[in-house]
Structures are given as C-alpha cells and as structure tokens.
Design a protein around this motif. Structure first.
Motif, PDB file in Angstrom:
ATOM      1  N   HIS A  64     -11.283  20.725  20.217  1.00  8.34           N
ATOM      2  CA  HIS A  64     -10.498  21.920  19.954  1.00  8.34           C
ATOM      3  C   HIS A  64      -9.940  22.410  21.281  1.00  8.34           C
ATOM      4  O   HIS A  64     -10.556  22.226  22.326  1.00  8.34           O
ATOM      5  N   ASN A  65      -8.782  23.014  21.222  1.00  9.97           N
ATOM      6  CA  ASN A  65      -8.202  23.616  22.427  1.00  9.97           C
ATOM      7  C   ASN A  65      -7.877  25.069  22.142  1.00  9.97           C
ATOM      8  O   ASN A  65      -8.100  25.577  21.036  1.00  9.97           O
ATOM      9  N   GLY A  66      -7.367  25.747  23.140  1.00  8.06           N
ATOM     10  CA  GLY A  66      -6.987  27.136  22.961  1.00  8.06           C
ATOM     11  C   GLY A  66      -6.169  27.611  24.144  1.00  8.06           C
ATOM     12  O   GLY A  66      -6.282  27.068  25.244  1.00  8.06           O
ATOM     13  N   GLY A  67      -5.325  28.599  23.901  1.00  4.66           N
ATOM     14  CA  GLY A  67      -4.507  29.117  24.984  1.00  4.66           C
ATOM     15  C   GLY A  67      -4.043  30.531  24.698  1.00  4.66           C
ATOM     16  O   GLY A  67      -3.929  30.942  23.541  1.00  4.66           O
ATOM     17  N   SER A  68      -3.794  31.272  25.757  1.00  3.01           N
ATOM     18  CA  SER A  68      -3.246  32.615  25.663  1.00  3.01           C
ATOM     19  C   SER A  68      -2.083  32.692  26.637  1.00  3.01           C
ATOM     20  O   SER A  68      -1.649  31.673  27.185  1.00  3.01           O
ATOM     21  N   ALA A  69      -1.584  33.887  26.841  1.00  3.29           N
ATOM     22  CA  ALA A  69      -0.473  34.039  27.778  1.00  3.29           C
ATOM     23  C   ALA A  69      -0.863  33.651  29.199  1.00  3.29           C
ATOM     24  O   ALA A  69      -0.002  33.293  30.004  1.00  3.29           O
ATOM     25  N   HIS A  70      -2.167  33.685  29.503  1.00  2.00           N
ATOM     26  CA  HIS A  70      -2.593  33.476  30.891  1.00  2.00           C
ATOM     27  C   HIS A  70      -3.527  32.283  31.088  1.00  2.00           C
ATOM     28  O   HIS A  70      -3.584  31.731  32.189  1.00  2.00           O
TER      29      HIS A  70
ATOM     30  N   ALA B 238       6.802  35.742  29.459  1.00  3.40           N
ATOM     31  CA  ALA B 238       6.634  36.572  30.655  1.00  3.40           C
ATOM     32  C   ALA B 238       5.535  36.031  31.557  1.00  3.40           C
ATOM     33  O   ALA B 238       5.649  36.078  32.787  1.00  3.40           O
ATOM     34  N   ALA B 239       4.455  35.517  30.961  1.00  2.00           N
ATOM     35  CA  ALA B 239       3.370  34.955  31.760  1.00  2.00           C
ATOM     36  C   ALA B 239       3.833  33.726  32.532  1.00  2.00           C
ATOM     37  O   ALA B 239       3.368  33.458  33.640  1.00  2.00           O
TER      38      ALA B 239
ATOM     39  N   VAL C 198      24.269  30.789  25.354  1.00  2.00           N
ATOM     40  CA  VAL C 198      24.034  31.102  26.762  1.00  2.00           C
ATOM     41  C   VAL C 198      22.813  30.298  27.190  1.00  2.00           C
ATOM     42  O   VAL C 198      21.748  30.396  26.569  1.00  2.00           O
ATOM     43  N   ARG C 199      22.961  29.500  28.256  1.00  2.00           N
ATOM     44  CA  ARG C 199      21.869  28.662  28.755  1.00  2.00           C
ATOM     45  C   ARG C 199      21.494  29.119  30.163  1.00  2.00           C
ATOM     46  O   ARG C 199      22.357  29.316  31.011  1.00  2.00           O
ATOM     47  N   ILE C 200      20.187  29.273  30.392  1.00  2.00           N
ATOM     48  CA  ILE C 200      19.722  29.606  31.733  1.00  2.00           C
ATOM     49  C   ILE C 200      18.547  28.701  32.093  1.00  2.00           C
ATOM     50  O   ILE C 200      17.865  28.152  31.222  1.00  2.00           O
ATOM     51  N   ALA C 201      18.327  28.554  33.387  1.00  2.00           N
ATOM     52  CA  ALA C 201      17.132  27.879  33.902  1.00  2.00           C
ATOM     53  C   ALA C 201      16.432  28.860  34.824  1.00  2.00           C
ATOM     54  O   ALA C 201      17.048  29.421  35.739  1.00  2.00           O
ATOM     55  N   VAL C 202      15.147  29.093  34.544  1.00  2.00           N
ATOM     56  CA  VAL C 202      14.351  30.052  35.307  1.00  2.00           C
ATOM     57  C   VAL C 202      13.082  29.359  35.793  1.00  2.00           C
ATOM     58  O   VAL C 202      12.422  28.647  35.023  1.00  2.00           O
ATOM     59  N   TYR C 203      12.749  29.572  37.054  1.00  2.00           N
ATOM     60  CA  TYR C 203      11.541  28.959  37.581  1.00  2.00           C
ATOM     61  C   TYR C 203      10.308  29.578  36.952  1.00  2.00           C
ATOM     62  O   TYR C 203      10.195  30.808  36.869  1.00  2.00           O
ATOM     63  N   ALA C 204       9.382  28.727  36.499  1.00  2.00           N
ATOM     64  CA  ALA C 204       8.147  29.176  35.845  1.00  2.00           C
ATOM     65  C   ALA C 204       6.957  28.805  36.714  1.00  2.00           C
ATOM     66  O   ALA C 204       6.539  27.644  36.727  1.00  2.00           O
ATOM     67  N   PRO C 205       6.388  29.731  37.469  1.00  2.00           N
ATOM     68  CA  PRO C 205       5.263  29.401  38.350  1.00  2.00           C
ATOM     69  C   PRO C 205       4.087  28.783  37.617  1.00  2.00           C
ATOM     70  O   PRO C 205       3.432  27.874  38.133  1.00  2.00           O
TER      71      PRO C 205
END
Length: 493
Positions: free
Chosen positions: A327-333, A442-443, A460-467
């Motif tokens: 099983h896996n799991g994930g949240s915003a962080h 946002a995370a 509208v297409r954008i590219a945003v860096y995701a740390p």
C-alpha cells in the motif's frame, strides 16, 4: 468472478457467500499464483551482493535528490536502514531511523488489520451494515456493509471535507451520509477515504475504544511504540516542512486529526516500526493467522485484473516475483510506501518529503537493485535563475492570478475558483476536491518560478519549476473564450 458480486445477498447468507467468494477467487488465480511462486523460488539471490547493490542504489538516489528514510528487512532481519536529507530544515536535523513520518493512506492497512482481527474473533461481522451501527443512515447507504467499506466497493466519494479543519464526528458523518453515491454499493470499485473512516467509526462502536487507543494497544503487544496519532507524535522527532510545521500542523491542522483522516490517513510512524509491524502481521503474530489470511484475501478487482484490494492492502501476483502485498499513500507534503515480496521474505518501507523521487519510485529502484535488474535514477533539474516576466494580456493575467492563489489561503483559492472556473468545471467536482488539487499543486510549486508561457485561442500553457519534483511542470488551462480566459479544464503533468 469478483467476490463482491455476492454482497447483495441477505446478511444471513453473507458469511457463506464470503467463503464461496474466497474459494472462487482462489480457484480463478491459483494457477497464476502457483506459477509466480515457482518462478520466484527459482530466483536465488546472493544476499551479500544484494546488500552492496542496495547501498549503491541508495547512494544514487541520494545524489539525485532523494530525501527521506528507507528500510528493508529480509526474514525479519534489517538489511538496510538509511536516511537522506533534512527531516527538519530549520534545525538541520537529518532523516534517520527515529524520524517520525506521515504514512498517509498506509493508515488504511492498519484499519484493515484491526477489522480483520475483529471479524475473525466475532466482535464484528463483515456483513455489518451502516444502518446496524448508526440511527440516521439515509436509505441509499443503509445496507452498505463493513466489507464494502474495507474494499472500496461502497460507492462513497473519495472525500467529503477538509483534513485540516476542526470538525467533529457528527459533521463528518452528516457530510458522508449526504454525499451522493458514485454507484450502487457492491457493484464497482472506487478508492474512498470516507469508507475507511466509517469503518474506523464502526470499529470504535463495536469495541468501546477510540481507534487510536485500540491500535496503540494492539501494536504495543508487539513492541511497536512510535505509531499512532497525537499520543504517539513527537515534534522533536517529526519530519518538518521548510516553514517549520511538523506533521501535526502540516497534516492535521495543528490539532488532533479529524474524522476526514481517522482510519484512512495521517498516522505517524518510523521506518523500524513499519518493518516490525509488517513482519509481525505477516507472521500471524500481531493478529491471528486466520485474521491475516482474511485481510490479505484478494477480494476486489481494482480495474483490469492485475491487482486486487483486500482489507486495507493491495494483493498482486507478479509473474516473476510472486505474491506481493503493498500500500502507498501521499499528501500535499509527504508520501510513503510499504511492500512485501512474500515469496522472498522481503519487506520494504520508504517515506519522503518530496516527489521527484517519490516513495513508489524508490521502492521500484531498491527492488530492482536487490534482484540485480536494471534501474535508472534521473537527477533533479535545477531551476531557472529568474522567473519569466508576464506581459499585460488576458492570458498572462490568468497565470498571475493562478500563481497568486497558489501562494494564498483557502479563502483566496476558493475566490479564484469561483471567479475563474466555468460553471461546468465548477460542477465537475465538489469544491473540496478543487481546493485539494490547489493544495497539492501549491505544495509542488512553492518556488513559483515561471519558465514558459504560451497562449492560443483555446489554451494557455505554462511551465513552472516544482521544487518537490525537482523539475519544471507544464500546466495547460483550457480557455475557450480568449477574452475572459475562464478555465474550462486544467491539465497538470
């Protein structure tokens, strides 16, 4: 034939129906299972060489930007336990064996384990209905059974509220009972956090204990002390976000978890606890062998016959590796993953605070390394030196407002959604689901460095860096009206 096709029968027939379902499921998969087990047994692994390969793979993962904790055991003996990166960026405390992490939806595995034991010992029944436990269940949900809740077959939605809100059980229950069903209970599969929280509530009513106290008592008998909700959480050991929030603040809202989480997500644990828990469960020591076998039954086809859902876990038969539980799991962080390769005595656990090399990917790499198979790790892409400047156009104003909403609070995000989404897109999902997507994006996009902007008449297409992902992410806004740029659809990938 799917086991759940029998669940429309009367309560008196369901125990027999479940037994029949088990037999049919077993008969339908026995040949594949036997073949997989035979092939798995033929894979002889030099454990010393495998441990060296694990270390090499972990070094590569760390160099490529993995941060988190990894644990791997073989026949109950730990062969890898390593952390990478900072568990608390503000103090410099590193990830290690004592770091408490949010295991997110892996919580469902604990709920399934408890329920399997209670069903096995007669405290609960798999055919127990919501109407048997609660007085105010609407007619469309009255006959939903515990079994359906535990196998995502109840037809309930994924969520009905905010994980971070201060809501009591009555509020959660009212929201759950008011939510429309996605399908008639017992006729399909849909992953539902709501269903597992209702299952946890049924467990509480049947035992007279809170979910957490019951779980903590069960785990303590096996020497597992660091897994739970607020009674287990230790902020000095908890993983923290860069802004200083620990799990209790980032995942629960700074107060005890509400019923949008209880039983389905948000438990804290450590890597040693996770390995010990799964080993004791698998061995029939934490719960009875009968309860273990019940909970690990491949009851519900998840869609396509490759994987099945038991009670809080996924069951697969890999043609080369044999029987696998996970099983896996994930949240915003945070995200995490446990996996047992049962025919090899191998248990893995990974928890991270980024998604460039998420827990699923790391488990795949470590498994490949153990069996001396090819694997690759892509390094993170550095961000651009500066963010792209926006022109004064309707498309650019949309992008500006969207990125500003990502950096704002829930009220500002809701205002953006209501002002910028078309009526059809607003109606496509409950507001809470729209807000949850905002929180997830946002995370990822905390840096907000805009790398590219393109617009035509319809998009509208954008590219945003995701740390958190270590790369740029493309977002595509479907905007049929080039003047208003109302959002009719959003693609993220």
């Amino acid at each position: 034939m799917k086991a759940l096709s029998f669940l429309s029968r009367t309560p008196g027939q369901l125990a027999a129906a479940l037994s029949l379902a088990l037999a049919i499921t077993s008969a339908a998969t026995s040949a594949a299972t036997a073949q997989a087990a035979e092939q798995a047994a033929e894979q002889i692994v030099d454990h010393g060489a495998a441990s060296d390969r694990l270390s090499e793979a972990f070094d590569a993962l760390e160099a490529a930007g993995f941060t988190g904790i990894v644990g791997l055991s073989l026949e109950g003996e730990t062969v890898l336990m390593r952390g990478a990166g900072e568990a608390d960026p503000q103090t410099g405390r590193l990830f290690g064996p004592d770091t408490q992490v949010d295991i997110a939806s892996i919580t469902k595995s604990y709920t399934g384990m408890l329920a399997a034991q209670l069903i096995s010992d007669g405290t609960l029944s798999a055919d127990l209905r919501l109407a048997d436990m609660f007085d105010d269940v609407p007619a469309d949900k009255a006959d939903i059974t515990l079994h359906q809740l535990l196998t995502h077959a109840a037809g309930l939605p994924g969520g009905v509220g905010d994980d971070l809100a201060e809501e009591d059980f009555d509020t959660f229950r009212a929201n759950a009972f008011a939510a429309p069903l996605r399908f008639e209970p017992g006729t399909a599969y849909y992953y539902s956090n709501v269903g597992f929280s209702l299952a946890a509530a049924m467990i509480e009513r049947a035992t007279g204990q809170t979910y957490e106290s019951l779980l903590r008592d069960r785990l303590a008998a096996a020497g597992i002390q660091d897994t739970g909700y607020q009674t287990a959480h230790d902020t000095q050991r908890s993983v923290h976000l860069r802004d200083g929030r620990d799990v209790s603040e980032a995942s629960w809202g700074g107060h005890p978890p509400n019923w949008n989480l209880i039983g389905n997500g948000g438990l804290v644990s450590t890597a040693p606890d996770m390995l010990a828990w799964r080993q004791a469960w698998s061995a029939g020591e934490l719960i009875s062998p009968e309860a273990r076998d019940l909970g690990q039954t491949p009851f519900q086809d998840e869609g396509g016959g490759a994987s099945y859902y038991g009670y809080g876990l996924v069951v697969e038969d890999d043609p080369e590796l044999g029987r696998i539980y996970w099983h896996n799991g994930g949240s915003a962080h945070f995200n995490a993953h446990w996996r047992e390769l049962a025919d090899h005595g191998l248990i893995l656990f990974v928890a991270t605070n980024q998604r460039h090399l998420n827990a699923d990917r790391v488990v795949d790499v470590l498994t490949a390394a153990w069996f001396d198979r090819p694997w690759q790790v892509a390094p993170a892409t550095p961000p651009a030196d500066a963010s792209l400047k926006l022109p004064d156009t309707p498309a650019a104003r949309l992008v500006h407002d969207y990125l500003a909403a990502l950096d704002a609070d829930a009220a500002a995000r809701q205002a953006f959604i209501e002002a910028r989404f078309t009526p059809a897109l607003l109606a496509a999902a409950p507001l809470q689901e729209h807000l949850a997507l905002f929180e997830q994006v946002a995370a990822d996009l905390t840096d907000h460095r805009l790398a590219a902007l393109q617009a035509d008449e319809a998009q509208v297409r954008i590219a945003v860096y995701a740390p958190a992902l270590g790369r740029s992410v493309e977002l595509i806004f479907d905007t049929p009206d080039p003047q208003t740029r109302q959002i009719a659809g959003l693609q993220i990938g």
